[in-house]
Write an enzyme that holds these catalytic residues in place. Structure first.
Site, PDB file in Angstrom:
ATOM      1  N   HIS A  44      21.705 -60.068 -41.670  1.00  0.00           N
ATOM      2  CA  HIS A  44      21.879 -59.838 -40.238  1.00  0.00           C
ATOM      3  C   HIS A  44      22.818 -58.655 -40.009  1.00  0.00           C
ATOM      4  CE1 HIS A  44      20.470 -64.061 -38.726  1.00  0.00           C
ATOM      5  NE2 HIS A  44      19.603 -63.471 -39.516  1.00  0.00           N
ATOM      6  N   GLU A  46      25.542 -58.274 -38.316  1.00  0.00           N
ATOM      7  CA  GLU A  46      26.976 -58.511 -38.445  1.00  0.00           C
ATOM      8  C   GLU A  46      27.429 -58.422 -39.899  1.00  0.00           C
ATOM      9  OE1 GLU A  46      25.515 -61.637 -35.374  1.00  0.00           O
ATOM     10  OE2 GLU A  46      24.658 -60.349 -36.918  1.00  0.00           O
ATOM     11  N   CYS A  78      26.194 -66.188 -39.397  1.00  0.00           N
ATOM     12  CA  CYS A  78      27.014 -64.990 -39.201  1.00  0.00           C
ATOM     13  C   CYS A  78      28.417 -65.338 -38.709  1.00  0.00           C
ATOM     14  CB  CYS A  78      26.335 -64.047 -38.214  1.00  0.00           C
ATOM     15  SG  CYS A  78      24.817 -63.323 -38.861  1.00  0.00           S
ATOM     16  N   TRP A 164     -12.555 -40.594 -23.629  1.00  0.00           N
ATOM     17  CA  TRP A 164     -11.213 -41.168 -23.459  1.00  0.00           C
ATOM     18  C   TRP A 164     -10.665 -40.748 -22.100  1.00  0.00           C
ATOM     19  CZ3 TRP A 164      -9.929 -44.738 -26.862  1.00  0.00           C
ATOM     20  CH2 TRP A 164     -10.442 -44.684 -28.154  1.00  0.00           C
TER      21      TRP A 164
END
Length: 360
Positions: A44, A46, A78, A164
Site C-alpha cells: 500500500h 503508506e 497500514c 467514425w
C-alpha cells in the site's frame, strides 16, 4: 495532499478492486518519502512512503489520499505500520467507506496517540475514487454514460453508419477511459449494428486490465459469433437477459463463453435497477455505458447515471427522431434539465469532449 492525490492517480485502472491511494511523508517541511499503491496485492501507498522515509518518518506527518486500513487483507494493516514508524500526525481527506475499514483505521491511529486530521481536499479525493466510494456507499456500481455525436446531435447517419463520428485522438482517449473502469456495457442493438469488440486497444501500453463486457439483451438476440464474445480479446462477457429469452439461446451463448444472467423485466426490457444490484453482487464497481439509446435512456430515467462523457465531432448528417440519443427519456421543462457539475472540456483537434458529474 495534492501530491498524494496526484501520485494515486498514476495507478488509474490498475488497482481494482482496491481504491487508488498515494501517500507523502513530510518532516519539518521537507519531503522525506512518497509512494502510491500500484495494484491489488502489492504494498500500500503508506508502506512504500514510510519505507522510503526510513528513520525520518519518526515524528513526521503522513498525508494519505484515503483513510489507512486497519485490517489484514492481502497485505498487513497500514495503521500498524504507521504506528511502528513513529509518525506523529496523519492527514486524510475522506474516510474509507469499505465496511472492513470505515473509521477503524482512524480510530486505531488515535488510540495510539497519533493526531489524525480529516477533511483536507476531500472534494478532490472523492473525485479520485468516485467509483470506489459510490460502490460502498450506494451499494451499486458507478455508471458513466459515454457517447459520440455529430454537431447536429445524431449518433449515426440515415443508413445507421457511425464509423467514425470522432477522430483518432478522441477514440484513443475513449479507450483510455475504458481502461479505468471495471466494465463496458452496451445494449444488444449496438451489438447487432456495430459488432463492437468492447475491449481496450492502446498501442504502446504494456499492461491493461481488460474490462468485463456487459450486454443488455432481454431476448438473447446476440449472435454467438459476436466480437464481444471472443475470449482472446478481453475478459468475461456477461449477457443480462430476462425469462423471455429462449433456453436454447441461453445454452448456445453459454457454450460461446458468455455468462448469462436472468433478471426481472420492466416493460419487456431488463430491469436496470435489478441489473445494477446484480453487478454490485458480482463486485463490479464501475461501468462505462456506451449505448444504445434505449439503454442510456433507461439509465437516466432510473437516476443511475453518475457521470457523462460526451464527444462531439464537427460533422452534420441530419437524421430521424429514432436516431436521437435519448429519444426514450426527457424532461418537460428546461429547469428540470440535468446540469453537469465539475465540468471539464477537452479538445482533440477539431473534436470536443465534455465531461461532468450528474450530481455532487
Amino acid at each position: 495532499m495534492h501530491l498524494a492525490i496526484r501520485l494515486a492517480a498514476k495507478a488509474a485502472g490498475q488497482t481494482r478492486p482496491n481504491p487508488m491511494v498515494g501517500a507523502v511523508v513530510v518532516k519539518k517541511d521537507v519531503l522525506v518519502g512518497q509512494g502510491y499503491h500500484k495494484a491489488a496485492g502489492q504494498p500500500h501507498a503508506e508502506v512504500i512512503a514510510l519505507d522510503q522515509a526510513g528513520q525520518a518518518a519518526r515524528g513526521a506527518t503522513l498525508y494519505v489520499a484515503l483513510e489507512p486500513c486497519a485490517h489484514q487483507g492481502r497485505t498487513p494493516p497500514c495503521a500498524e505500520a504507521i504506528i511502528r514508524a513513529g509518525v506523529k500526525r496523519v492527514v486524510v481527506p475522506v474516510r474509507d467507506p469499505n465496511p472492513l475499514v470505515s473509521g477503524k483505521g482512524i480510530k486505531r491511529l488515535r488510540s495510539a496517540g497519533i493526531t489524525v486530521d480529516v477533511g483536507l481536499m476531500a472534494y478532490e479525493a472523492s473525485h479520485l475514487n468516485d467509483a470506489f466510494l459510490t460502490f460502498h456507499l450506494l451499494h451499486r456500481p458507478f455508471f458513466v454514460a459515454k457517447w459520440a455525436l455529430t454537431l447536429d446531435g445524431w449518433f449515426c447517419s440515415l443508413t445507421g453508419d457511425s464509423r467514425w463520428i470522432t477522430n483518432e485522438l478522441s477514440r484513443r482517449y475513449a479507450h483510455q477511459l475504458r481502461a479505468r473502469y471495471d466494465a463496458v456495457m452496451v445494449g444488444v442493438g449496438t451489438v447487432l449494428a456495430d459488432d463492437p469488440r468492447l475491449n481496450v486497444r492502446l498501442a504502446g501500453r504494456r499492461k491493461v486490465i481488460q474490462p468485463i463486457r456487459v450486454i443488455v439483451d432481454s431476448t438473447l438476440r446476440t449472435p454467438p459469433t459476436s466480437c464481444c464474445l471472443d475470449p482472446t480479446d478481453a475478459g468475461t462477457t456477461i449477457l443480462a437477459t430476462t425469462s423471455a429469452a429462449p433456453n436454447d439461446r441461453a445454452e448456445l451463448l453459454r457454450k460461446a463463453g458468455a455468462t448469462v444472467v436472468v433478471l426481472p423485466s420492466e416493460k419487456g426490457m431488463v430491469d436496470i435497477k435489478a441489473l445494477a444490484g446484480q453487478l454490485y453482487e458480482m463486485g463490479i464497481q464501475s461501468v462505462m455505458v456506451e449505448g444504445g439509446s434505449r439503454l442510456l435512456s433507461s439509465l437516466f430515467a432510473t437516476d443511475l447515471v453518475d457521470r457523462v462523457v460526451a464527444f462531439f465531432g464537427p460533422k452534420i448528417v441530419g437524421g430521424a427522431p429514432e436516431r436521437h440519443l435519448l429519444s426514450n427519456w426527457g424532461v418537460r421543462l428546461m429547469k428540470q434539465a440535468i446540469r453537469l457539475e465539475h465540468v471539464k472540456i477537452r479538445r482533440f483537434r477539431a473534436d470536443v469532449c465534455v465531461e461532468g458529474y450528474v450530481r455532487e
